[in-house]
Design a protein around this motif. Sequence first.
Motif, short mmCIF file in Angstrom:
data_model
loop_
_atom_site.label_atom_id
_atom_site.label_comp_id
_atom_site.label_asym_id
_atom_site.label_seq_id
_atom_site.Cartn_x
_atom_site.Cartn_y
_atom_site.Cartn_z
N MET A 1 -11.50 -7.76 -8.43
CA MET A 1 -10.72 -6.70 -7.82
C MET A 1 -9.24 -7.10 -7.78
N ASN A 2 -8.37 -6.19 -8.17
CA ASN A 2 -6.93 -6.43 -8.14
C ASN A 2 -6.37 -5.93 -6.81
N ILE A 3 -5.84 -6.86 -6.03
CA ILE A 3 -5.32 -6.51 -4.70
C ILE A 3 -4.15 -5.53 -4.82
N ASN A 4 -3.34 -5.67 -5.86
CA ASN A 4 -2.21 -4.74 -6.03
C ASN A 4 -2.70 -3.30 -6.21
N PHE A 5 -3.86 -3.14 -6.88
CA PHE A 5 -4.41 -1.80 -7.05
C PHE A 5 -4.78 -1.19 -5.69
N LEU A 6 -5.35 -2.01 -4.82
CA LEU A 6 -5.71 -1.53 -3.47
C LEU A 6 -4.46 -1.12 -2.70
N HIS A 7 -3.42 -1.93 -2.83
CA HIS A 7 -2.16 -1.60 -2.14
C HIS A 7 -1.59 -0.28 -2.65
N THR A 8 -1.63 -0.09 -3.97
CA THR A 8 -1.14 1.15 -4.56
C THR A 8 -1.97 2.33 -4.09
N ILE B 1 -2.40 7.38 -0.60
CA ILE B 1 -3.03 8.14 0.49
C ILE B 1 -2.07 8.33 1.65
N GLU B 2 -1.35 7.29 2.02
CA GLU B 2 -0.45 7.38 3.17
C GLU B 2 0.73 8.30 2.90
N MET B 3 1.10 8.47 1.63
CA MET B 3 2.24 9.32 1.29
C MET B 3 1.82 10.66 0.71
N ASP B 4 0.49 10.85 0.52
CA ASP B 4 -0.04 12.11 -0.02
C ASP B 4 0.52 12.46 -1.39
N SER B 5 1.03 11.46 -2.11
CA SER B 5 1.72 11.78 -3.35
C SER B 5 1.80 10.57 -4.27
N ILE B 6 1.52 10.78 -5.55
CA ILE B 6 1.67 9.71 -6.52
C ILE B 6 3.15 9.42 -6.78
N SER B 7 3.98 10.47 -6.84
CA SER B 7 5.40 10.26 -7.12
C SER B 7 6.09 9.52 -5.98
N LYS B 8 5.77 9.88 -4.73
CA LYS B 8 6.36 9.20 -3.59
C LYS B 8 5.89 7.75 -3.51
N ALA B 9 4.61 7.53 -3.82
CA ALA B 9 4.07 6.17 -3.81
C ALA B 9 4.76 5.33 -4.88
N ALA B 10 4.97 5.91 -6.06
CA ALA B 10 5.64 5.18 -7.13
C ALA B 10 7.05 4.78 -6.74
N LYS B 11 7.76 5.70 -6.10
CA LYS B 11 9.12 5.41 -5.65
C LYS B 11 9.11 4.32 -4.59
N ASN B 12 8.17 4.40 -3.65
CA ASN B 12 8.07 3.41 -2.58
C ASN B 12 7.74 2.03 -3.13
N LEU B 13 6.88 1.98 -4.14
CA LEU B 13 6.42 0.71 -4.71
C LEU B 13 7.33 0.21 -5.83
N TYR C 1 -10.30 3.43 1.33
CA TYR C 1 -9.05 3.27 2.07
C TYR C 1 -9.26 2.47 3.36
N LYS C 2 -10.33 2.79 4.08
CA LYS C 2 -10.64 2.09 5.33
C LYS C 2 -10.79 0.59 5.08
N HIS C 3 -11.55 0.22 4.04
CA HIS C 3 -11.77 -1.19 3.76
C HIS C 3 -10.53 -1.84 3.14
N ALA C 4 -9.78 -1.05 2.35
CA ALA C 4 -8.56 -1.59 1.75
C ALA C 4 -7.56 -1.99 2.82
N LYS C 5 -7.43 -1.16 3.87
CA LYS C 5 -6.49 -1.48 4.95
C LYS C 5 -6.90 -2.76 5.68
N ILE C 6 -8.21 -2.94 5.86
CA ILE C 6 -8.70 -4.16 6.50
C ILE C 6 -8.36 -5.38 5.64
N ILE C 7 -8.63 -5.26 4.33
CA ILE C 7 -8.36 -6.37 3.42
C ILE C 7 -6.87 -6.70 3.38
N LEU C 8 -6.02 -5.67 3.26
CA LEU C 8 -4.57 -5.89 3.17
C LEU C 8 -4.01 -6.47 4.46
#
Length: 302
Positions: free
Chosen positions: A1-8, A13-25, A65-72
């Motif tokens: 599992m790639n941790i960066n993928f989980l973060h992305t 989900i938190e930004m409801d948008s792929i474009s906003k997530a891309a800008k944030n990341l 998402y629930k488990h990703a947040k715990i892992i992160l």
Amino acid sequence: MNINFLHTFATVIEMDSISKAAKNLNITQPAVSKQISALEEQYGIKLLERLGRRMVPTEAGNKLYKHAKIILTHLEKLEEEMNELVSEIRGRLVIGASTIPGQYILPKIIGAFKKEYPQVKTFLEVADSGKVVQKLLDHEIHLGAVGTRVQHEKIASVKLAGDELVLITPPDHPFANRVGVRAAELAGENLVWRESDSGTRQEVEGKLAKAGLNIENLMIVAEFGSTEAIISAVEAGLGVSFVSRWAVQKKAGQQSLAVLNLEDVSLDRNLYVIYPKRKYFNRAAEAFINFLRSLNAEDFLK
């Protein structure tokens, strides 16, 4: 599992948008989509679906998402604990602050802190007091800074600086040539107020209520989400309001505002840095609190 993928995935989900997530990341939209597709291929199930302009999680996406947040969260804590073993204080320090400490006080203090602890990377997020408290409880920030004392069994606090809330009016208002007014004189005045979760609003309404004013009968003509918006609205003649003295210091002597005190109600208050009561504590956050305790903020900021 790639941790960066989980973060992305979590960011989308938190930004409801792929474009906003891309800008944030700070990555491209195709890169975000590719990472989401890799996760869907790994688990063999669709994780996101489009709803209008929003990207929302499917049932499987919610579980991931629930488990990703715990892992992160655990990975971030691990990084902090590893930093604890290094003699030099370093790492991330995320501070959430309400408007007054966030805009007028903390930037200069953070600058001085950075000179003493150059290996600490500090992030400052400005939101209303209620959101800052919730972010602290959700472990999204290490420290908070708010304009009212927080009464919560999981939160401790230390004084950041003293403050005083002052009445501001347009220069042509009947109050403008006076030194002060009584609380009862505010009845019938057009008031420009902060949003309901604002520490400033909670302080003002609490003290006006103690002075005998019926808060429900106040003529609130507009609500704004920032102190600067309040000041601009009062300058434009929309009404009168209360703001921190820190916010109008630079306007002293200018003709765009009149600044007064309430004669019969003390609006002195303290601003606080809040932090979680728990055994483990971010070392950079602890260093920042100790730095504050050694600093007379009011003298430092003059």
